[in-house]
Write an enzyme that holds these catalytic residues in place. Structure first.
Site, PDB file in Angstrom:
ATOM      1  N   ARG A 117       0.821  -1.220   0.000  1.00 46.37           N
ATOM      2  CA  ARG A 117       0.000   0.000   0.000  1.00 46.37           C
ATOM      3  C   ARG A 117       0.854   1.270   0.000  1.00 46.37           C
ATOM      4  O   ARG A 117       0.479   2.275  -0.598  1.00 46.37           O
ATOM      5  CB  ARG A 117      -0.981  -0.038   1.172  1.00 46.37           C
ATOM      6  N   ARG A 135      13.802 -21.520   4.011  1.00 48.06           N
ATOM      7  CA  ARG A 135      15.216 -21.273   4.335  1.00 48.06           C
ATOM      8  C   ARG A 135      15.972 -21.873   3.147  1.00 48.06           C
ATOM      9  O   ARG A 135      16.034 -23.095   3.027  1.00 48.06           O
ATOM     10  CB  ARG A 135      15.611 -21.973   5.632  1.00 48.06           C
ATOM     11  N   ILE A 156      10.169 -14.261  15.506  1.00 48.02           N
ATOM     12  CA  ILE A 156       9.604 -14.241  16.862  1.00 48.02           C
ATOM     13  C   ILE A 156      10.699 -14.127  17.924  1.00 48.02           C
ATOM     14  O   ILE A 156      10.423 -13.782  19.066  1.00 48.02           O
ATOM     15  CB  ILE A 156       8.738 -15.486  17.162  1.00 48.02           C
ATOM     16  N   ASP A 157      11.949 -14.426  17.550  1.00 52.16           N
ATOM     17  CA  ASP A 157      13.015 -14.520  18.557  1.00 52.16           C
ATOM     18  C   ASP A 157      13.432 -13.178  19.173  1.00 52.16           C
ATOM     19  O   ASP A 157      14.070 -13.158  20.225  1.00 52.16           O
ATOM     20  CB  ASP A 157      14.257 -15.183  17.953  1.00 52.16           C
ATOM     21  N   LYS A 214       6.582 -22.546  48.316  1.00 55.14           N
ATOM     22  CA  LYS A 214       5.592 -22.901  47.294  1.00 55.14           C
ATOM     23  C   LYS A 214       5.506 -24.412  47.100  1.00 55.14           C
ATOM     24  O   LYS A 214       6.480 -25.128  47.240  1.00 55.14           O
ATOM     25  CB  LYS A 214       5.968 -22.253  45.973  1.00 55.14           C
ATOM     26  N   GLU A 272      14.960 -22.299  24.376  1.00 56.48           N
ATOM     27  CA  GLU A 272      15.414 -23.385  23.500  1.00 56.48           C
ATOM     28  C   GLU A 272      16.945 -23.419  23.358  1.00 56.48           C
ATOM     29  O   GLU A 272      17.551 -24.483  23.289  1.00 56.48           O
ATOM     30  CB  GLU A 272      14.758 -23.123  22.133  1.00 56.48           C
TER      31      GLU A 272
HETATM   32  O1  F6P Z   1      13.847 -18.192  14.309  1.00 50.95           O
HETATM   33  C1  F6P Z   1      12.593 -18.473  14.792  1.00 50.95           C
HETATM   34  C2  F6P Z   1      12.500 -19.895  15.283  1.00 50.95           C
HETATM   35  O2  F6P Z   1      11.160 -20.140  15.640  1.00 50.95           O
HETATM   36  C3  F6P Z   1      13.441 -20.258  16.426  1.00 50.95           C
HETATM   37  O3  F6P Z   1      12.962 -19.834  17.682  1.00 50.95           O
HETATM   38  C4  F6P Z   1      13.525 -21.738  16.283  1.00 50.95           C
HETATM   39  O4  F6P Z   1      14.733 -22.220  16.821  1.00 50.95           O
HETATM   40  C5  F6P Z   1      13.483 -21.937  14.791  1.00 50.95           C
HETATM   41  O5  F6P Z   1      12.848 -20.811  14.260  1.00 50.95           O
HETATM   42  C6  F6P Z   1      12.770 -23.186  14.354  1.00 50.95           C
HETATM   43  O6  F6P Z   1      12.853 -23.268  12.968  1.00 50.95           O
HETATM   44  P1  F6P Z   1      12.071 -24.341  12.091  1.00 50.95           P
HETATM   45  O7  F6P Z   1      10.628 -23.963  12.079  1.00 50.95           O
HETATM   46  O8  F6P Z   1      12.695 -24.221  10.748  1.00 50.95           O
HETATM   47  O9  F6P Z   1      12.287 -25.658  12.746  1.00 50.95           O
END
Ligand code: F6P
Length: 323
Positions: free
Chosen positions: A25, A72, A127-128, A214, A223
């Site tokens: 847009r 990717r 999202i990271d 607690k 992760e």
């Molecule tokens: O880069 C975002 C992310 O969600 C990471 O947090 C995670 O390690 C990775 O992608 C997972 O990638 P895929 O969906 O290719 O397994």
């Protein structure tokens, strides 16, 4: 510039559609055509392109995922792959690119400009939240809200059964999702790759019986935590605290989908629009971001090479509140 291309690349993130919409847009506002490239760099190599007009991006702002799909691409890392991509860009008459994605996306665009002179501007979609050059990335807020929601639910059952839960959240090399979801979800412990002593500190905290009143606990594990994944950490923990009833929950890809939050929609709209205007102003090899509420351009080189750190103040806050 008469015609620009837009694509999403790497892991998808909620808000990418809002960003694509803003790109199309804003370009239309400046009488510039937009070609949507499917599946990121792979679609560029395989010539998967479609003209996007203002209507094509209607009714998408509320959806997670990406209408352009994503990938990717290993082939783009080869010079043959980039040669094919350039040929397709030339044939399509594309004068510049808006690349929505993470570090790998920026690195690809950077090398592409150096080799073939195709100007590009990046918008941070992951999202990271691990990208330097912006306080928040598109998708992070939604992902954290999803994680927090899940933590709230697990908390109910942890409480009922007097259990210790290790909850693994995403963040390949970074602890932003863990830190924010941990603080907002009231976790008793948070383990992130950025803090080396975090596991030992957690053990100390659990050994300090005067503090532990607690019956149940929630521990968030990023992760990318250096101590291991949530299962490995839970096993190790169980050896020291044999009397605890322990469970592990890995939230996984649920964090990557869903309706983008207000924050993500506004961020994506602002940055998508800014990316187009930067490109039209003659900028290249930079990414757009918001730093301290101001729009900022950061070179791809800085964005790729500099590591965004978690805030020490927030880490300290998490330690105070989890006691
Ligand atoms: O880069 C975002 C992310 O969600 C990471 O947090 C995670 O390690 C990775 O992608 C997972 O990638 P895929 O969906 O290719 O397994």
């Amino acid at each position: 510039m008469n015609r620009i291309g837009v694509f999403t690349s790497g892991g998808d993130s909620p808000g990418m559609n809002a960003c694509i919409r803003a790109v199309v847009r804003t370009a239309a506002f400046h009488q510039v055509e937009v070609i949507g490239i499917k599946r990121g760099y792979q679609g560029l190599i395989e010539n998967e392109m479609t003209l996007l007009n203002v209507k094509d991006v209607g009714n998408i702002i509320q959806y997670g995922g990406t209408i352009l799909k994503t990938a990717r691409s290993a082939e783009f890392l080869t010079s043959e792959g980039r040669q094919k991509a350039f040929q397709n860009i030339k044939n399509a008459g594309i004068d510049g690119l808006v690349c929505i994605g993470g570090n790998g996306t920026y690195a690809g665009a950077d090398v592409f400009y150096k080799e073939y002179g195709v100007p590009s501007i990046g918008a941070p979609g992951t999202i990271d939240n691990d990208l330097f050059g912006t306080d928040y990335t598109i998708g992070f807020d939604t992902a954290v809200n999803t994680a927090m929601d899940a933590i709230d639910k697990i908390r109910d059952t942890a409480d009922s059964h007097n259990r210790v839960f290790f909850i693994e959240v995403m963040g390949r090399d970074s602890g932003f999702i863990a830190l924010y979801s941990g603080i907002s979800g009231g976790a008793e412990g948070i383990l992130v790759p950025e803090i080396m002593s975090d596991y030992d500190d957690l053990i100390k905290q659990f050994n300090d019986k005067s503090k532990r009143k607690k019956d149940f606990s929630i521990i968030i594990v990023a992760e990318g935590e250096t101590e291991g994944n949530a299962f490995e950490i839970a096993d190790k923990f169980k050896k020291q605290f044999t009397h605890f009833d322990i469970r592990v929950s890995v939230l996984g890809h649920i964090q990557r989908g869903g309706k983008p939050t207000v924050n993500d929609r506004i961020l994506a709209s602002t940055l998508g629009s800014a990316a187009v205007e930067s490109l039209l102003n003659g900028e290249t090899s930079q990414c757009v971001g918001i730093v301290n509420q101001e729009l900022k351009l950061t070179s791809f080189q800085d964005a790729i090479n500099q590591h965004k750190k978690i805030s020490q103040n927030m880490w300290r806050l998490s330690q105070i509140l989890s006691a």
